[in-house]
Design a protein around this motif. Structure first.
Motif, PDB file in Angstrom:
ATOM      1  N   VAL A  67       0.833  -1.203   0.000  1.00  0.00           N
ATOM      2  CA  VAL A  67       0.000   0.000   0.000  1.00  0.00           C
ATOM      3  C   VAL A  67       0.869   1.255   0.000  1.00  0.00           C
ATOM      4  CG1 VAL A  67      -1.686   1.342   1.315  1.00  0.00           C
ATOM      5  CG2 VAL A  67      -1.943  -1.138   1.121  1.00  0.00           C
ATOM      6  N   GLY A  68       1.884   1.262   0.843  1.00  0.00           N
ATOM      7  CA  GLY A  68       2.707   2.451   0.970  1.00  0.00           C
ATOM      8  C   GLY A  68       3.531   2.777  -0.256  1.00  0.00           C
ATOM      9  N   LEU A  69       4.009   1.745  -0.961  1.00  0.00           N
ATOM     10  CA  LEU A  69       4.898   1.973  -2.094  1.00  0.00           C
ATOM     11  C   LEU A  69       4.183   2.002  -3.441  1.00  0.00           C
ATOM     12  CD1 LEU A  69       7.891  -0.294  -1.007  1.00  0.00           C
ATOM     13  CD2 LEU A  69       7.774   2.203  -0.904  1.00  0.00           C
ATOM     14  N   LEU A  70       3.049   1.309  -3.542  1.00  0.00           N
ATOM     15  CA  LEU A  70       2.366   1.222  -4.833  1.00  0.00           C
ATOM     16  C   LEU A  70       1.266   2.266  -5.003  1.00  0.00           C
ATOM     17  CD1 LEU A  70       2.078  -2.659  -5.261  1.00  0.00           C
ATOM     18  CD2 LEU A  70       3.729  -1.094  -6.312  1.00  0.00           C
ATOM     19  N   THR A  71       0.832   2.869  -3.918  1.00  0.00           N
ATOM     20  CA  THR A  71      -0.204   3.900  -4.023  1.00  0.00           C
ATOM     21  C   THR A  71       0.423   5.199  -4.527  1.00  0.00           C
ATOM     22  OG1 THR A  71      -1.408   2.928  -2.159  1.00  0.00           O
ATOM     23  CG2 THR A  71      -1.976   5.195  -2.781  1.00  0.00           C
ATOM     24  N   PRO A  72      -0.095   5.765  -5.607  1.00  0.00           N
ATOM     25  CA  PRO A  72       0.468   7.018  -6.134  1.00  0.00           C
ATOM     26  C   PRO A  72       0.436   8.135  -5.091  1.00  0.00           C
ATOM     27  CG  PRO A  72      -0.999   6.006  -7.738  1.00  0.00           C
ATOM     28  CD  PRO A  72      -1.161   5.228  -6.469  1.00  0.00           C
ATOM     29  N   HIS A  73       1.432   8.977  -5.159  1.00  0.00           N
ATOM     30  CA  HIS A  73       1.564  10.079  -4.218  1.00  0.00           C
ATOM     31  C   HIS A  73       0.318  10.961  -4.215  1.00  0.00           C
ATOM     32  CE1 HIS A  73       3.448  14.008  -2.838  1.00  0.00           C
ATOM     33  NE2 HIS A  73       3.691  13.188  -1.853  1.00  0.00           N
ATOM     34  N   SER A  74      -0.264  11.145  -5.393  1.00  0.00           N
ATOM     35  CA  SER A  74      -1.445  12.009  -5.516  1.00  0.00           C
ATOM     36  C   SER A  74      -2.639  11.457  -4.750  1.00  0.00           C
ATOM     37  CB  SER A  74      -1.811  12.179  -6.996  1.00  0.00           C
ATOM     38  OG  SER A  74      -2.071  10.915  -7.595  1.00  0.00           O
ATOM     39  N   VAL A  75      -2.714  10.136  -4.625  1.00  0.00           N
ATOM     40  CA  VAL A  75      -3.828   9.529  -3.900  1.00  0.00           C
ATOM     41  C   VAL A  75      -3.747   9.861  -2.414  1.00  0.00           C
ATOM     42  CG1 VAL A  75      -4.915   7.339  -3.222  1.00  0.00           C
ATOM     43  CG2 VAL A  75      -4.097   7.664  -5.570  1.00  0.00           C
ATOM     44  N   PHE A  76      -2.548   9.759  -1.839  1.00  0.00           N
ATOM     45  CA  PHE A  76      -2.377  10.125  -0.429  1.00  0.00           C
ATOM     46  C   PHE A  76      -2.736  11.595  -0.209  1.00  0.00           C
ATOM     47  CE2 PHE A  76       0.536   6.400  -0.374  1.00  0.00           C
ATOM     48  CZ  PHE A  76      -0.057   5.720   0.683  1.00  0.00           C
ATOM     49  N   LYS A  77      -2.318  12.443  -1.140  1.00  0.00           N
ATOM     50  CA  LYS A  77      -2.631  13.863  -1.026  1.00  0.00           C
ATOM     51  C   LYS A  77      -4.138  14.088  -1.073  1.00  0.00           C
ATOM     52  CE  LYS A  77       1.377  16.042  -0.870  1.00  0.00           C
ATOM     53  NZ  LYS A  77       1.751  16.915   0.273  1.00  0.00           N
ATOM     54  N   ALA A  78      -4.819  13.384  -1.980  1.00  0.00           N
ATOM     55  CA  ALA A  78      -6.271  13.535  -2.119  1.00  0.00           C
ATOM     56  C   ALA A  78      -7.002  13.062  -0.863  1.00  0.00           C
ATOM     57  CB  ALA A  78      -6.758  12.767  -3.338  1.00  0.00           C
ATOM     58  N   LEU A  79      -6.414  12.084  -0.177  1.00  0.00           N
ATOM     59  CA  LEU A  79      -7.021  11.556   1.051  1.00  0.00           C
ATOM     60  C   LEU A  79      -6.673  12.405   2.271  1.00  0.00           C
ATOM     61  CD1 LEU A  79      -6.419   7.724   0.519  1.00  0.00           C
ATOM     62  CD2 LEU A  79      -8.592   8.961   0.302  1.00  0.00           C
ATOM     63  N   GLY A  80      -5.881  13.422   2.067  1.00  0.00           N
ATOM     64  CA  GLY A  80      -5.511  14.296   3.177  1.00  0.00           C
ATOM     65  C   GLY A  80      -4.371  13.780   4.021  1.00  0.00           C
ATOM     66  N   VAL A  81      -3.626  12.800   3.499  1.00  0.00           N
ATOM     67  CA  VAL A  81      -2.486  12.246   4.231  1.00  0.00           C
ATOM     68  C   VAL A  81      -1.224  12.967   3.765  1.00  0.00           C
ATOM     69  CG1 VAL A  81      -1.150  10.179   4.763  1.00  0.00           C
ATOM     70  CG2 VAL A  81      -3.619  10.006   4.400  1.00  0.00           C
ATOM     71  N   SER A  82      -0.645  13.760   4.637  1.00  0.00           N
ATOM     72  CA  SER A  82       0.562  14.503   4.274  1.00  0.00           C
ATOM     73  C   SER A  82       1.756  13.558   4.161  1.00  0.00           C
ATOM     74  CB  SER A  82       0.857  15.581   5.321  1.00  0.00           C
ATOM     75  OG  SER A  82       1.233  14.982   6.555  1.00  0.00           O
ATOM     76  N   ASP A  83       2.808  14.043   3.537  1.00  0.00           N
ATOM     77  CA  ASP A  83       4.009  13.222   3.386  1.00  0.00           C
ATOM     78  C   ASP A  83       4.584  12.814   4.745  1.00  0.00           C
ATOM     79  OD1 ASP A  83       3.841  13.409   0.653  1.00  0.00           O
ATOM     80  OD2 ASP A  83       5.145  15.173   0.533  1.00  0.00           O
ATOM     81  N   MET A  84       4.604  13.748   5.692  1.00  0.00           N
ATOM     82  CA  MET A  84       5.163  13.438   6.994  1.00  0.00           C
ATOM     83  C   MET A  84       4.270  12.476   7.766  1.00  0.00           C
ATOM     84  SD  MET A  84       8.008  14.721   6.801  1.00  0.00           S
ATOM     85  CE  MET A  84       8.414  13.936   8.361  1.00  0.00           C
ATOM     86  N   ALA A  85       2.949  12.618   7.622  1.00  0.00           N
ATOM     87  CA  ALA A  85       2.034  11.680   8.277  1.00  0.00           C
ATOM     88  C   ALA A  85       2.224  10.279   7.702  1.00  0.00           C
ATOM     89  CB  ALA A  85       0.581  12.131   8.085  1.00  0.00           C
ATOM     90  N   HIS A  86       2.382  10.215   6.390  1.00  0.00           N
ATOM     91  CA  HIS A  86       2.642   8.937   5.715  1.00  0.00           C
ATOM     92  C   HIS A  86       3.922   8.305   6.249  1.00  0.00           C
ATOM     93  CE1 HIS A  86       3.510   6.788   1.611  1.00  0.00           C
ATOM     94  NE2 HIS A  86       3.303   5.938   2.590  1.00  0.00           N
ATOM     95  N   GLN A  87       4.962   9.129   6.394  1.00  0.00           N
ATOM     96  CA  GLN A  87       6.242   8.605   6.871  1.00  0.00           C
ATOM     97  C   GLN A  87       6.143   8.125   8.319  1.00  0.00           C
ATOM     98  OE1 GLN A  87       9.606  10.327   5.250  1.00  0.00           O
ATOM     99  NE2 GLN A  87      10.993   9.935   6.934  1.00  0.00           N
ATOM    100  N   MET A  88       5.435   8.860   9.165  1.00  0.00           N
ATOM    101  CA  MET A  88       5.311   8.462  10.568  1.00  0.00           C
ATOM    102  C   MET A  88       4.484   7.186  10.709  1.00  0.00           C
ATOM    103  SD  MET A  88       7.288  10.409  12.102  1.00  0.00           S
ATOM    104  CE  MET A  88       6.951   9.656  13.706  1.00  0.00           C
ATOM    105  N   ILE A  89       3.451   7.040   9.884  1.00  0.00           N
ATOM    106  CA  ILE A  89       2.669   5.795   9.889  1.00  0.00           C
ATOM    107  C   ILE A  89       3.561   4.618   9.528  1.00  0.00           C
ATOM    108  CG2 ILE A  89       0.825   4.523   8.717  1.00  0.00           C
ATOM    109  CD1 ILE A  89      -0.659   7.202   8.431  1.00  0.00           C
ATOM    110  N   ALA A  90       4.399   4.812   8.494  1.00  0.00           N
ATOM    111  CA  ALA A  90       5.308   3.742   8.058  1.00  0.00           C
ATOM    112  C   ALA A  90       6.303   3.391   9.160  1.00  0.00           C
ATOM    113  CB  ALA A  90       6.038   4.177   6.787  1.00  0.00           C
ATOM    114  N   ILE A  91       6.796   4.409   9.866  1.00  0.00           N
ATOM    115  CA  ILE A  91       7.766   4.175  10.940  1.00  0.00           C
ATOM    116  C   ILE A  91       7.136   3.387  12.077  1.00  0.00           C
ATOM    117  CG2 ILE A  91       9.088   5.321  12.767  1.00  0.00           C
ATOM    118  CD1 ILE A  91       9.689   7.555  10.714  1.00  0.00           C
ATOM    119  N   TRP A  92       5.965   3.818  12.537  1.00  0.00           N
ATOM    120  CA  TRP A  92       5.318   3.139  13.663  1.00  0.00           C
ATOM    121  C   TRP A  92       4.857   1.731  13.288  1.00  0.00           C
ATOM    122  CZ3 TRP A  92       5.572   4.145  18.591  1.00  0.00           C
ATOM    123  CH2 TRP A  92       5.879   5.440  19.017  1.00  0.00           C
ATOM    124  N   ALA A  93       4.233   1.595  12.109  1.00  0.00           N
ATOM    125  CA  ALA A  93       3.770   0.272  11.686  1.00  0.00           C
ATOM    126  C   ALA A  93       4.945  -0.667  11.472  1.00  0.00           C
ATOM    127  CB  ALA A  93       2.945   0.390  10.405  1.00  0.00           C
ATOM    128  N   GLY A  94       6.009  -0.146  10.861  1.00  0.00           N
ATOM    129  CA  GLY A  94       7.191  -0.970  10.636  1.00  0.00           C
ATOM    130  C   GLY A  94       7.833  -1.414  11.938  1.00  0.00           C
TER     131      GLY A  94
END
Length: 229
Positions: A67-94
């Motif tokens: 999900v994190g690598l295959l979802t286009p960047h524009s999709v996260f932006k459209a969902l209101g997920v900022s780049d830093m929020a995306h990165q922190m989710i990846a850090i905590w989940a990982g």
């Protein structure tokens, strides 16, 4: 051609081709080997704990990466997920699921290597793939402090570059140059991860293909005790 361009421009397609074609050929020609080869009957010590932690962790990691690598960047932006929020989710989940997988994998590895009964009935490929997965996992966990450092500097650039590189591979326009500014630890992790796909068809991991289709309705395994013979 440089080693960098080969590893991140050609090697992914070699690994994916062997992964898909090799899995199909093994299913077509060697269905009797298409199994997980459970060793629970030989020794139950810590088997359930290790297996549950390992499998829950690795499944979560796989889908998290997908999900994190295959979802286009524009999709996260459209969902209101900022780049830093995306990165922190990846850090905590990982961290959480990677830790679970590491503990479970270590239990299974120690059992397979040092339990004499289990080790004696294990194939070399069983020990190899579990060892390789653990090394890949440890390297992956080693990227977390680097990602935290990037986050502390409000820099999601590496995360975006990794996602764009994976998408370039999937969309058949590979661009190894996207990884030029990426920390070496991430590149090593990518190599180990791609190699998992390369060796996949030659190991017990092929039973993963059956999980979505055959596991839910699979019949019970009947085990007869010697005393009733």
């Amino acid at each position: 051609m440089s080693l960098h361009n080969f590893l991140y421009g050609i090697y992914p397609y070699i690994a994916l081709t062997v992964f898909l074609l090799g899995s199909w050929l093994r299913f077509d020609r060697e269905q009797y080997t298409w199994k997980s080869d459970s060793s629970q009957l030989l020794s139950k010590a810590n088997m359930r704990l290790g297996s549950n932690l390992f499998h829950i962790g690795i499944i979560a990691i796989f889908f998290g990466h997908a999900v994190g690598l295959l979802t286009p960047h524009s999709v996260f932006k459209a969902l209101g997920v900022s780049d830093m929020a995306h990165q922190m989710i990846a850090i905590w989940a990982g961290s959480i699921f990677g830790g679970m997988c590491l503990v479970g994998g270590a239990i299974l590895w120690l059992r397979r290597i040092f339990n004499r009964r289990v080790s004696a009935t294990s194939r070399g490929s069983d020990k190899f793939i579990l060892t390789w997965l653990l090394i890949t996992l440890i390297i992956g966990l080693s990227t977390i402090p680097v990602s935290i450092s990037h986050a502390n500097h409000n820099n999601p650039g590496v995360m975006i570059a990794l996602a764009e590189w994976v998408q370039s591979i999937i969309y058949l326009h590979p661009d190894p140059s996207l990884l030029n500014g990426v920390d070496t630890i991430f590149k090593v992790h990518l190599f180990f991860g791609m190699t998992v796909f390369l060796v996949f068809p030659f190991t017990r991991m092929v039973h993963v293909w059956s999980a979505p289709f055959g596991y839910i309705n699979r019949p019970y395994q009947i085990v007869r005790s010697k005393r009733f013979r």
